[in-house]
Design a protein around this motif. Structure first.
Motif, PDB file in Angstrom:
ATOM      1  N   UNK A 147      23.407  64.872 -40.330  1.00 48.03           N
ATOM      2  CA  UNK A 147      22.405  63.893 -40.710  1.00 48.03           C
ATOM      3  C   UNK A 147      22.626  63.466 -42.147  1.00 48.03           C
ATOM      4  N   UNK A 148      21.962  62.379 -42.551  1.00 52.60           N
ATOM      5  CA  UNK A 148      22.151  61.829 -43.891  1.00 52.60           C
ATOM      6  C   UNK A 148      20.801  61.543 -44.540  1.00 52.60           C
ATOM      7  N   UNK A 149      20.654  61.979 -45.782  1.00 50.59           N
ATOM      8  CA  UNK A 149      19.420  61.767 -46.537  1.00 50.59           C
ATOM      9  C   UNK A 149      19.692  60.812 -47.686  1.00 50.59           C
ATOM     10  N   UNK A 150      18.929  59.732 -47.747  1.00 51.91           N
ATOM     11  CA  UNK A 150      19.059  58.710 -48.788  1.00 51.91           C
ATOM     12  C   UNK A 150      17.910  58.879 -49.772  1.00 51.91           C
ATOM     13  N   UNK A 151      18.253  59.049 -51.039  1.00 49.93           N
ATOM     14  CA  UNK A 151      17.246  59.158 -52.090  1.00 49.93           C
ATOM     15  C   UNK A 151      17.387  57.971 -53.025  1.00 49.93           C
ATOM     16  N   UNK A 152      16.386  57.106 -52.997  1.00 47.34           N
ATOM     17  CA  UNK A 152      16.383  55.905 -53.827  1.00 47.34           C
ATOM     18  C   UNK A 152      15.613  56.204 -55.106  1.00 47.34           C
ATOM     19  N   UNK A 153      16.280  56.055 -56.231  1.00 48.83           N
ATOM     20  CA  UNK A 153      15.670  56.380 -57.516  1.00 48.83           C
ATOM     21  C   UNK A 153      15.056  55.136 -58.159  1.00 48.83           C
ATOM     22  N   UNK A 154      13.890  55.308 -58.746  1.00 45.03           N
ATOM     23  CA  UNK A 154      13.299  54.239 -59.561  1.00 45.03           C
ATOM     24  C   UNK A 154      13.502  54.642 -61.012  1.00 45.03           C
ATOM     25  N   UNK A 155      14.460  54.029 -61.660  1.00 49.82           N
ATOM     26  CA  UNK A 155      14.889  54.490 -62.979  1.00 49.82           C
ATOM     27  C   UNK A 155      14.112  53.845 -64.130  1.00 49.82           C
ATOM     28  N   UNK A 156      13.569  52.651 -63.902  1.00 46.31           N
ATOM     29  CA  UNK A 156      12.890  51.969 -64.998  1.00 46.31           C
ATOM     30  C   UNK A 156      11.510  52.580 -65.237  1.00 46.31           C
ATOM     31  N   UNK A 157      11.230  52.848 -66.514  1.00 43.23           N
ATOM     32  CA  UNK A 157       9.925  53.368 -66.889  1.00 43.23           C
ATOM     33  C   UNK A 157       8.882  52.246 -66.837  1.00 43.23           C
ATOM     34  N   UNK A 158       7.620  52.612 -66.717  1.00 45.62           N
ATOM     35  CA  UNK A 158       6.544  51.633 -66.631  1.00 45.62           C
ATOM     36  C   UNK A 158       5.994  51.353 -68.023  1.00 45.62           C
ATOM     37  N   UNK A 159       6.075  50.097 -68.446  1.00 41.61           N
ATOM     38  CA  UNK A 159       5.613  49.698 -69.769  1.00 41.61           C
ATOM     39  C   UNK A 159       4.084  49.691 -69.826  1.00 41.61           C
ATOM     40  N   UNK A 160       3.531  50.179 -70.954  1.00 42.00           N
ATOM     41  CA  UNK A 160       2.097  50.069 -71.229  1.00 42.00           C
ATOM     42  C   UNK A 160       1.962  48.965 -72.285  1.00 42.00           C
ATOM     43  N   UNK A 161       1.722  47.717 -71.883  1.00 43.45           N
ATOM     44  CA  UNK A 161       1.801  46.574 -72.811  1.00 43.45           C
ATOM     45  C   UNK A 161       0.901  46.707 -74.036  1.00 43.45           C
ATOM     46  N   UNK A 162      -0.329  47.189 -73.843  1.00 43.89           N
ATOM     47  CA  UNK A 162      -1.243  47.270 -74.983  1.00 43.89           C
ATOM     48  C   UNK A 162      -0.735  48.251 -76.035  1.00 43.89           C
ATOM     49  N   UNK A 163      -0.051  49.298 -75.599  1.00 41.72           N
ATOM     50  CA  UNK A 163       0.517  50.248 -76.543  1.00 41.72           C
ATOM     51  C   UNK A 163       1.688  49.621 -77.302  1.00 41.72           C
ATOM     52  N   UNK A 164       2.523  48.884 -76.569  1.00 41.04           N
ATOM     53  CA  UNK A 164       3.656  48.227 -77.219  1.00 41.04           C
ATOM     54  C   UNK A 164       3.181  47.226 -78.259  1.00 41.04           C
ATOM     55  N   UNK A 165       2.120  46.484 -77.928  1.00 43.61           N
ATOM     56  CA  UNK A 165       1.565  45.512 -78.874  1.00 43.61           C
ATOM     57  C   UNK A 165       0.995  46.239 -80.089  1.00 43.61           C
ATOM     58  N   UNK A 166       0.316  47.345 -79.855  1.00 44.05           N
ATOM     59  CA  UNK A 166      -0.303  48.091 -80.958  1.00 44.05           C
ATOM     60  C   UNK A 166       0.742  48.597 -81.952  1.00 44.05           C
ATOM     61  N   UNK A 167       1.928  48.902 -81.473  1.00 49.51           N
ATOM     62  CA  UNK A 167       2.998  49.374 -82.355  1.00 49.51           C
ATOM     63  C   UNK A 167       3.864  48.225 -82.875  1.00 49.51           C
ATOM     64  N   UNK A 168       3.490  46.992 -82.546  1.00 50.85           N
ATOM     65  CA  UNK A 168       4.204  45.834 -83.066  1.00 50.85           C
ATOM     66  C   UNK A 168       5.605  45.667 -82.497  1.00 50.85           C
TER      67      UNK A 168
END
Length: 302
Positions: A147-168
């Motif tokens: 049998x074969x097992x496929x593992x799909x990775x989600x590599x991109x992190x999730x941006x927190x926009x308000x935090x990014x704005x707060x740090x300029x």
């Protein structure tokens, strides 16, 4: 995009409506072909699958309904002028079979072709790509089968926009934050990535269980999977025949899915003795409600 498209859902004997086993797994911009029963390349054309995007082919075992369409596909890809490498993973005896077929026809594949033998002592990861990996494991059949097992990775992190704005942090840098980079401000101070992003969402898992008799040792391989495909060659009144032939029944597949806490079950590899497939659902769903038939031409999102 992570999905599986069914090209063939029947067992040994093809019928006018159903074809021997073959599936294509879409992993973003790459396709992986699982098994290649007779008529697979016709099904690829019929369902508009881009053959040029197939980089890897995995063959579960050497019963003909799982690989008799392979040499035709390999030859067609060569005649179409393919230049990209192709990787085939299969029991080692298949390499000699392919070479004999090519030699008898004085044929040469005009693209880089790599054969990787599947051996019981080497089970584990065989394919590693940027977005996914594929591992293999033994099932219990009349001959070596995997049998074969496929593992799909989600590599991109999730941006927190308000935090990014707060740090300029400028918007132009957001994509780099999602890739995991820190941000250096003009005064030289560092904004750590985990201050402004969250870890990526958990990956997805699809498991193709191939031909197998019912055996609970497979549960660790399918535990908590988002989608599994399990053979149901017979309805449950044929459980003795299924066991004798190292196949499974509808109720057995549903029982394993329930025991392993999977999210969704696809059933296929139907015996040609059955003209109607609804009874398979009628037997599976009381045991495991989230069961569907593996219907040819249908793509199932994982």
């Amino acid at each position: 995009m992570f999905a599986v498209t069914i090209l063939g859902n029947n067992s040994a004997l093809p019928t006018p409506e159903r074809h021997p086993t073959a599936q294509v797994v879409t992993c973003n911009d790459q396709l992986v072909l699982i098994d290649c029963g007779e008529g697979t390349q016709v099904q690829l054309v019929k369902y508009k699958v881009r053959r040029s995007r197939i980089k890897h082919i995995v063959i579960s075992h050497l019963h003909g309904d799982h690989y008799f369409g392979l040499i035709g596909l390999l030859n067609t890809l060569s005649m179409l002028g393919r230049t990209e490498p192709l990787f085939l993973y299969a029991p080692p005896e298949l390499q000699q079979i392919i070479q004999l077929q090519l030699d008898c026809g004085a044929s040469v594949l005009n693209y880089p072709f790599t054969f990787v033998p599947l051996l019981p002592e080497n089970t584990g990861v065989i394919i590693r790509e940027k977005d996914f990996e594929v591992s293999y494991f033994p099932t219990r059949h009349r001959i070596p089968c995997y049998g074969f097992a496929f593992n799909m990775q989600r590599r991109k992190r999730k941006l927190v926009p308000e935090q990014a704005v707060a740090y300029g942090i400028p918007a132009a840098f957001y994509s780099r934050l999602q890739e995991g980079e820190d941000y250096q401000q003009k005064d030289g101070s560092i904004v750590r990535n985990d201050w402004v992003t969250l870890p990526p969402a958990p990956g997805k898992r699809y498991v193709y269980c191939a031909d197998t008799v019912y055996h609970e040792e497979i549960i660790p391989q399918i535990q908590n999977a988002d989608l599994i495909y399990h053979e149901t060659t017979y309805l449950h009144d044929q459980v003795i025949k299924a066991t004798e032939r190292f196949h499974s029944t509808s109720v057995q597949a549903a029982t394993l899915a329930k025991m392993a806490n999977v999210k969704r079950l696809l059933v296929g590899h139907f015996s040609s003795k059955y003209t109607e497939l609804q009874p398979f659902l009628d037997e599976c769903r009381p045991v495991f409600p989230n069961t569907d038939l593996a219907e040819e031409g249908v793509s199932y999102i994982i």
